[in-house]
Design a protein around this motif. Structure first.
Motif, PDB file in Angstrom:
ATOM      1  N   ASN A  86      59.263  14.120  34.978  1.00 54.31           N
ATOM      2  CA  ASN A  86      60.027  14.181  33.736  1.00 54.31           C
ATOM      3  C   ASN A  86      59.056  13.983  32.567  1.00 54.31           C
ATOM      4  N   ASP A  87      59.583  13.960  31.348  1.00 57.50           N
ATOM      5  CA  ASP A  87      58.728  13.827  30.163  1.00 57.50           C
ATOM      6  C   ASP A  87      57.949  12.513  30.158  1.00 57.50           C
ATOM      7  N   ASN A  88      58.567  11.437  30.652  1.00 55.27           N
ATOM      8  CA  ASN A  88      57.862  10.149  30.714  1.00 55.27           C
ATOM      9  C   ASN A  88      56.674  10.215  31.672  1.00 55.27           C
ATOM     10  N   ASP A  89      56.850  10.913  32.799  1.00 56.51           N
ATOM     11  CA  ASP A  89      55.745  11.087  33.743  1.00 56.51           C
ATOM     12  C   ASP A  89      54.601  11.833  33.085  1.00 56.51           C
ATOM     13  N   LEU A  90      54.946  12.895  32.376  1.00 51.33           N
ATOM     14  CA  LEU A  90      53.929  13.697  31.700  1.00 51.33           C
ATOM     15  C   LEU A  90      53.193  12.854  30.663  1.00 51.33           C
ATOM     16  N   TRP A  91      53.920  12.097  29.854  1.00 54.56           N
ATOM     17  CA  TRP A  91      53.298  11.233  28.854  1.00 54.56           C
ATOM     18  C   TRP A  91      52.393  10.211  29.532  1.00 54.56           C
ATOM     19  N   TRP A  92      52.904   9.545  30.580  1.00 57.13           N
ATOM     20  CA  TRP A  92      52.131   8.523  31.292  1.00 57.13           C
ATOM     21  C   TRP A  92      50.853   9.117  31.868  1.00 57.13           C
ATOM     22  N   PHE A  93      50.963  10.289  32.489  1.00 61.25           N
ATOM     23  CA  PHE A  93      49.801  10.906  33.123  1.00 61.25           C
ATOM     24  C   PHE A  93      48.756  11.314  32.079  1.00 61.25           C
ATOM     25  N   HIS A  94      49.190  11.886  30.974  1.00 64.83           N
ATOM     26  CA  HIS A  94      48.255  12.248  29.903  1.00 64.83           C
ATOM     27  C   HIS A  94      47.559  11.010  29.333  1.00 64.83           C
ATOM     28  N   LYS A  95      48.304   9.932  29.194  1.00 61.70           N
ATOM     29  CA  LYS A  95      47.726   8.683  28.688  1.00 61.70           C
ATOM     30  C   LYS A  95      46.630   8.190  29.631  1.00 61.70           C
ATOM     31  N   ARG A  96      46.884   8.229  30.933  1.00 59.92           N
ATOM     32  CA  ARG A  96      45.868   7.793  31.916  1.00 59.92           C
ATOM     33  C   ARG A  96      44.648   8.715  31.870  1.00 59.92           C
ATOM     34  N   LEU A  97      44.873  10.011  31.702  1.00 54.61           N
ATOM     35  CA  LEU A  97      43.743  10.945  31.633  1.00 54.61           C
ATOM     36  C   LEU A  97      42.916  10.737  30.366  1.00 54.61           C
ATOM     37  N   SER A  98      43.542  10.245  29.299  1.00 52.57           N
ATOM     38  CA  SER A  98      42.762   9.950  28.095  1.00 52.57           C
ATOM     39  C   SER A  98      41.892   8.709  28.319  1.00 52.57           C
ATOM     40  N   GLU A  99      42.345   7.806  29.191  1.00 56.65           N
ATOM     41  CA  GLU A  99      41.554   6.612  29.516  1.00 56.65           C
ATOM     42  C   GLU A  99      40.460   6.924  30.525  1.00 56.65           C
ATOM     43  N   TYR A 100      40.718   7.879  31.412  1.00 53.79           N
ATOM     44  CA  TYR A 100      39.775   8.266  32.472  1.00 53.79           C
ATOM     45  C   TYR A 100      39.593   9.784  32.439  1.00 53.79           C
ATOM     46  N   PRO A 101      38.843  10.288  31.471  1.00 52.41           N
ATOM     47  CA  PRO A 101      38.696  11.744  31.341  1.00 52.41           C
ATOM     48  C   PRO A 101      38.088  12.387  32.596  1.00 52.41           C
ATOM     49  N   VAL A 102      38.560  13.590  32.844  1.00 49.30           N
ATOM     50  CA  VAL A 102      38.071  14.410  33.951  1.00 49.30           C
ATOM     51  C   VAL A 102      37.535  15.693  33.336  1.00 49.30           C
ATOM     52  N   VAL A 103      36.343  16.105  33.754  1.00 51.26           N
ATOM     53  CA  VAL A 103      35.737  17.300  33.183  1.00 51.26           C
ATOM     54  C   VAL A 103      35.578  18.380  34.257  1.00 51.26           C
ATOM     55  N   PRO A 104      35.719  19.652  33.856  1.00 51.47           N
ATOM     56  CA  PRO A 104      35.481  20.735  34.815  1.00 51.47           C
ATOM     57  C   PRO A 104      33.982  20.964  34.977  1.00 51.47           C
ATOM     58  N   ILE A 105      33.575  21.205  36.193  1.00 53.19           N
ATOM     59  CA  ILE A 105      32.189  21.544  36.512  1.00 53.19           C
ATOM     60  C   ILE A 105      32.213  22.930  37.141  1.00 53.19           C
ATOM     61  N   VAL A 106      31.512  23.868  36.524  1.00 56.16           N
ATOM     62  CA  VAL A 106      31.474  25.241  37.034  1.00 56.16           C
ATOM     63  C   VAL A 106      30.211  25.417  37.862  1.00 56.16           C
ATOM     64  N   ALA A 107      30.378  26.003  39.039  1.00 52.78           N
ATOM     65  CA  ALA A 107      29.247  26.250  39.939  1.00 52.78           C
ATOM     66  C   ALA A 107      29.344  27.668  40.487  1.00 52.78           C
ATOM     67  N   ILE A 108      28.255  28.148  41.048  1.00 55.29           N
ATOM     68  CA  ILE A 108      28.232  29.468  41.664  1.00 55.29           C
ATOM     69  C   ILE A 108      28.348  29.293  43.178  1.00 55.29           C
ATOM     70  N   ALA A 109      29.265  30.050  43.766  1.00 58.82           N
ATOM     71  CA  ALA A 109      29.480  30.014  45.213  1.00 58.82           C
ATOM     72  C   ALA A 109      29.448  31.447  45.737  1.00 58.82           C
ATOM     73  N   ASP A 110      29.571  31.619  47.032  1.00 59.30           N
ATOM     74  CA  ASP A 110      29.562  32.953  47.637  1.00 59.30           C
ATOM     75  C   ASP A 110      30.626  33.862  47.038  1.00 59.30           C
ATOM     76  N   ALA A 111      31.771  33.298  46.705  1.00 64.64           N
ATOM     77  CA  ALA A 111      32.877  34.088  46.161  1.00 64.64           C
ATOM     78  C   ALA A 111      32.787  34.265  44.650  1.00 64.64           C
ATOM     79  N   GLY A 112      31.743  33.781  44.020  1.00 64.09           N
ATOM     80  CA  GLY A 112      31.605  33.867  42.570  1.00 64.09           C
ATOM     81  C   GLY A 112      31.560  32.489  41.959  1.00 64.09           C
ATOM     82  N   MET A 113      32.036  32.382  40.733  1.00 69.23           N
ATOM     83  CA  MET A 113      32.033  31.086  40.058  1.00 69.23           C
ATOM     84  C   MET A 113      33.271  30.293  40.465  1.00 69.23           C
ATOM     85  N   VAL A 114      33.060  29.000  40.698  1.00 66.47           N
ATOM     86  CA  VAL A 114      34.163  28.113  41.068  1.00 66.47           C
ATOM     87  C   VAL A 114      34.157  26.908  40.138  1.00 66.47           C
ATOM     88  N   VAL A 115      35.329  26.320  39.989  1.00 65.49           N
ATOM     89  CA  VAL A 115      35.481  25.155  39.122  1.00 65.49           C
ATOM     90  C   VAL A 115      35.881  23.954  39.976  1.00 65.49           C
TER      91      VAL A 115
END
Length: 196
Positions: A86-115
């Motif tokens: 629900n909206d509260n879950d979304l708000w709570w999850f975004h708040k936690r992600l602002s405290e513990y940021p996660v970044v995408p890492i792009v790499a090259i694999a056999d199938a092309g670029m992967v994240v």
């Protein structure tokens, strides 16, 4: 302390199993039916016990990290028990992600670029949130559910993702199956209503 078996029929795929194990550090044991929280005890146990339960997850190093991890666990448990965000879950999850940021890492694999996703913090809470994000990307997060009786989290492998209880047959050491008990309770109630 709860024994968490990696061969468990309710186990989640890949690293989502680590999240399921964390969620199951809070439970309602069949014998006492009183809520039990084993997280702090597990953190304070030996390094080998922590690794046996959580393999690759970093161990919290102080009380503040344990407190934050407990909050993350409890928030994720709420999300899993509702099974529909629900909206509260979304708000709570975004708040936690602002405290513990996660970044995408792009790499090259056999199938092309992967994240891949990587936490910017070494804390256990950041690792857990990263695993949850990965499972959302893979489409496995919504199959993580909580039994309405004992509250254990389980991975729903049924074709239509319609499983409700952690088990239907009594095959564990507790000799109890939440689904069978719930169905018997419903049957008895229906039978008593028909007698009146």
């Amino acid at each position: 302390m709860i024994e968490m078996n990696t061969a468990d029929r309710n186990a989640a795929p890949d690293d989502l199993e680590l999240v399921r194990r964390l969620l199951n550090t809070w439970r309602i044991p069949h014998d006492t039916r009183a809520p039990s929280d084993d997280l702090r005890q597990l953190v304070e146990s030996s390094e080998s016990e922590w690794k046996r339960q959580f393999e690759t997850l970093p161990r919290p190093t102080d009380g503040e990290q344990v407190s934050r991890l407990t909050q993350i666990r409890d928030g994720l448990r709420d999300m899993v028990q509702r099974n529909k965000p629900n909206d509260n879950d979304l708000w709570w999850f975004h708040k936690r992600l602002s405290e513990y940021p996660v970044v995408p890492i792009v790499a090259i694999a056999d199938a092309g670029m992967v994240v891949d996703l990587r936490p910017q913090s070494e804390e256990t809470s950041a690792a857990i949130l990263t695993i949850v994000l990965r499972s959302m990307q893979r489409g496995t997060w919504n199959r993580l559910k909580a039994c309405p009786d004992c509250r254990l989290s389980f991975y729903d492998r049924s074709p239509g993702a319609t499983k409700v209880w952690c088990g239907m047959t009594t095959n564990g050491p507790q000799g109890r199956a939440c689904g069978s008990i719930a169905k018997m309770r419903t049957y008895r109630k229906r039978k008593s209503e028909n007698l009146n």
